[in-house]
Design a protein around this motif. Sequence first.
Motif, short mmCIF file in Angstrom:
data_model
loop_
_atom_site.label_atom_id
_atom_site.label_comp_id
_atom_site.label_asym_id
_atom_site.label_seq_id
_atom_site.Cartn_x
_atom_site.Cartn_y
_atom_site.Cartn_z
N ILE A 159 61.51 49.98 110.72
CA ILE A 159 62.49 49.09 110.09
C ILE A 159 63.83 49.82 110.04
O ILE A 159 63.90 51.04 110.18
N SER A 188 70.01 47.24 107.99
CA SER A 188 70.16 45.94 108.66
C SER A 188 70.21 44.81 107.64
O SER A 188 69.60 44.88 106.56
N GLN A 205 61.67 42.28 109.66
CA GLN A 205 61.71 43.46 110.53
C GLN A 205 60.30 43.97 110.82
O GLN A 205 60.02 44.41 111.94
N SER A 210 58.79 44.16 114.53
CA SER A 210 58.28 45.42 115.08
C SER A 210 56.89 45.21 115.70
O SER A 210 56.60 45.74 116.78
#
Length: 119
Positions: free
Chosen positions: A5, A9, A16, A20
């Motif tokens: 992560i 952001s 996130q 991923s």
Amino acid sequence: MLIRIDPTSAVPLGDQVAASVRRAIADGQVVAGEKLPPAREVAESLGINLHTVLRGYQRLRDEGLVDLRRGRGAVLTSAATSGQARIAERAAELVDLARSMGLGEQDVLGLVRSAFQQG
């Protein structure tokens, strides 16, 4: 499998986590039937809340990429090895881009519908 992560952001951490995993699926790092790391371990290793990780896993479940079962954990479904994972990853990227440009859901859906009609 390593879940990453970016705490700086603007993308929510749960999103996130899901992104991923989608990336790992698309890259062939994980395959159908494989278990994802337990949410508790992921939360501890990333220094985030357990419920944040579970939100990411639930998003993957809603997309049909993961089967969540108590006591069994999160297991990748057969959809995870199909093109559906790549499409889900690209859709998430599209949503992030649209949000950054101030577009709403209906705007994006209209653009996608238009692309289907032209294609």
